[in-house]
Design a protein around this motif. Structure first.
Motif, PDB file in Angstrom:
ATOM      1  N   SER A   1       0.854  -1.199   0.000  1.00  0.00           N
ATOM      2  CA  SER A   1       0.000   0.000   0.000  1.00  0.00           C
ATOM      3  C   SER A   1       0.881   1.238   0.000  1.00  0.00           C
ATOM      4  O   SER A   1       1.071   1.887   1.032  1.00  0.00           O
ATOM      5  CB  SER A   1      -0.907  -0.003   1.238  1.00  0.00           C
ATOM      6  OG  SER A   1      -1.777   1.115   1.207  1.00  0.00           O
ATOM      7  N   PRO A   2       1.465   1.564  -1.146  1.00  0.00           N
ATOM      8  CA  PRO A   2       2.483   2.624  -1.219  1.00  0.00           C
ATOM      9  C   PRO A   2       1.923   4.037  -1.064  1.00  0.00           C
ATOM     10  O   PRO A   2       1.864   4.815  -2.010  1.00  0.00           O
ATOM     11  CB  PRO A   2       3.076   2.411  -2.619  1.00  0.00           C
ATOM     12  CG  PRO A   2       1.965   1.807  -3.411  1.00  0.00           C
ATOM     13  CD  PRO A   2       1.212   0.940  -2.458  1.00  0.00           C
ATOM     14  N   ASP A   3       1.509   4.348   0.161  1.00  0.00           N
ATOM     15  CA  ASP A   3       1.053   5.711   0.435  1.00  0.00           C
ATOM     16  C   ASP A   3       2.259   6.646   0.450  1.00  0.00           C
ATOM     17  O   ASP A   3       3.191   6.438   1.243  1.00  0.00           O
ATOM     18  CB  ASP A   3       0.348   5.749   1.792  1.00  0.00           C
ATOM     19  CG  ASP A   3      -0.120   7.144   2.157  1.00  0.00           C
ATOM     20  OD1 ASP A   3      -1.092   7.628   1.555  1.00  0.00           O
ATOM     21  OD2 ASP A   3       0.528   7.757   3.037  1.00  0.00           O
ATOM     22  N   PRO A   4       2.283   7.677  -0.384  1.00  0.00           N
ATOM     23  CA  PRO A   4       3.492   8.525  -0.495  1.00  0.00           C
ATOM     24  C   PRO A   4       3.906   9.171   0.817  1.00  0.00           C
ATOM     25  O   PRO A   4       5.092   9.225   1.140  1.00  0.00           O
ATOM     26  CB  PRO A   4       3.081   9.577  -1.533  1.00  0.00           C
ATOM     27  CG  PRO A   4       1.973   8.945  -2.311  1.00  0.00           C
ATOM     28  CD  PRO A   4       1.237   8.078  -1.344  1.00  0.00           C
ATOM     29  N   ALA A   5       2.938   9.659   1.582  1.00  0.00           N
ATOM     30  CA  ALA A   5       3.268  10.341   2.839  1.00  0.00           C
ATOM     31  C   ALA A   5       3.890   9.375   3.835  1.00  0.00           C
ATOM     32  O   ALA A   5       4.882   9.692   4.501  1.00  0.00           O
ATOM     33  CB  ALA A   5       2.016  10.990   3.427  1.00  0.00           C
ATOM     34  N   LEU A   6       3.312   8.179   3.945  1.00  0.00           N
ATOM     35  CA  LEU A   6       3.841   7.206   4.897  1.00  0.00           C
ATOM     36  C   LEU A   6       5.196   6.674   4.439  1.00  0.00           C
ATOM     37  O   LEU A   6       6.107   6.473   5.264  1.00  0.00           O
ATOM     38  CB  LEU A   6       2.848   6.057   5.065  1.00  0.00           C
ATOM     39  CG  LEU A   6       3.244   4.983   6.093  1.00  0.00           C
ATOM     40  CD1 LEU A   6       3.457   5.603   7.465  1.00  0.00           C
ATOM     41  CD2 LEU A   6       2.170   3.884   6.150  1.00  0.00           C
TER      42      LEU A   6
END
Length: 331
Positions: free
Chosen positions: A52-57
């Motif tokens: 789940s490549p969330d940019p912020a995380l």
């Protein structure tokens, strides 16, 4: 993967890792905890990236893992020994290895420039295709000589240093695509040939060569080296050889290219000092030319002697192991 639940589950570990990474001193128990949390955070980063490549995380965990790794391994301290090794072995070795390339560039550039020069001398009217009569007259009478004294010496030094650094950087960076370097080199060869041809055709050849030699020999050699190394980088991905992938060949050539780029900053500064202080000075022209030639020969001797010695001793142009990025350990 439920990203919110994953963050809630591991947020306390990340906060603790951030606290430990910020401390200047830790106990033995805290050091063990720091390593363990670092390994787990690296695993968490890998999981988030893949599922789940969330940019912020991803950015948050990347900064956290990097900070923790720096806290564990430490950052390399500045070392004069490393600087000395660069100038005694690294830079001359990189230039020495690339000598067939920049020698070929220098030879081709000279043939083109002197060919254009001879053609303009034999056909002075050709110059009128590029400049009007007033410009030619000003060049012969004052502009060519006046160019080197139009600014204070220190300002002229800084000006030509930055200009030549940009030109050399264009040659180095453009080498990956080959054609941009050839365009830059031809443009400059045309300019040198046209200017020299006009000056010679109107009886000012002694002034042209006398004003260019004090700084031009070293300056042009630096440009040739930059262009040759740039072309070598470009050729690395075109013909990597039988035992290397294109990516590996490009990376290895680019590393040497960066060494050359750093060293040429100093070389171009020396040529800038010559152009800012020596060329417009009141010294007799033969004396200025001899000084410029000696500095140029000293640079060539520096590259050949130290570069060859480093080559025979098996020196490498790769970064020291402590400066390369270590693989991220995972739990």
């Amino acid at each position: 993967m439920d990203l919110d639940a994953y963050v809630a589950e591991h947020a306390a570990e990340w906060r603790r890792l951030d606290q430990l990474a910020r401390r200047r001193r830790v106990t033995a128990a805290e050091a063990d905890e720091l390593v363990a949390l670092y390994q787990r955070a690296a695993t968490h980063l890998s999981v988030v990236r893949s599922r789940s490549p969330d940019p912020a995380l991803v950015a948050r965990l990347s900064r956290l893992v990097l900070a923790a790794r720096n806290a564990i391994t430490g950052t390399p301290a500045f070392s004069w020994q490393r600087v000395g090794h660069f100038f005694v072995a690294g830079f001359p070795l990189a230039v020495y290895r690339a000598w067939p390339w920049w020698s070929a560039v220098a030879t081709t550039f000279s043939l083109v420039a002197f060919g254009i020069m001879g053609y303009v001398v034999a056909n002075p009217e050709v110059a009128e295709l590029f400049m009007d009569d007033a410009t030619i007259t000003r060049m012969i009478q004052s502009d060519f000589v006046g160019y080197y004294s139009q600014f204070a010496s220190q300002n002229q030094t800084l000006r030509v240093w930055t200009n030549n650094a940009v030109l050399t950087a264009e040659c180095l960076a453009g080498g990956v695509l080959i054609l941009p370097v050839l365009v830059v080199l031809f443009t400059n060869a045309l300019n040198v040939g046209l200017t020299g041809g006009v000056m010679i055709a109107y009886g000012r050849g002694d002034v042209f060569f006398g004003m260019i030699m004090p700084h031009g020999l070293l300056e042009l050699t630096a440009v040739f080296v930059g262009a040759g190394v740039g072309l070598r980088v470009g050729w690395a991905w075109i013909a990597p050889g039988p035992l290397r992938t294109r990516g590996r060949a490009l990376v290895e050539a680019a590393r040497e290219g960066m060494l050359v780029a750093l060293g040429l900053v100093v070389v171009l500064l020396v040529s800038g000092v010559l152009e800012g202080f020596l060329t417009p000075s009141s010294l007799p022209m033969p004396v200025k030319d001899v000084i410029g030639a000696l500095v140029w020969l000293a640079f060539l001797a520096y590259v050949v002697i130290l570069g060859r010695a480093a080559h025979l001793e098996g020196e490498s142009t790769d970064l020291p192991e402590e400066l390369t990025e270590a693989p991220v350990p995972t739990a």
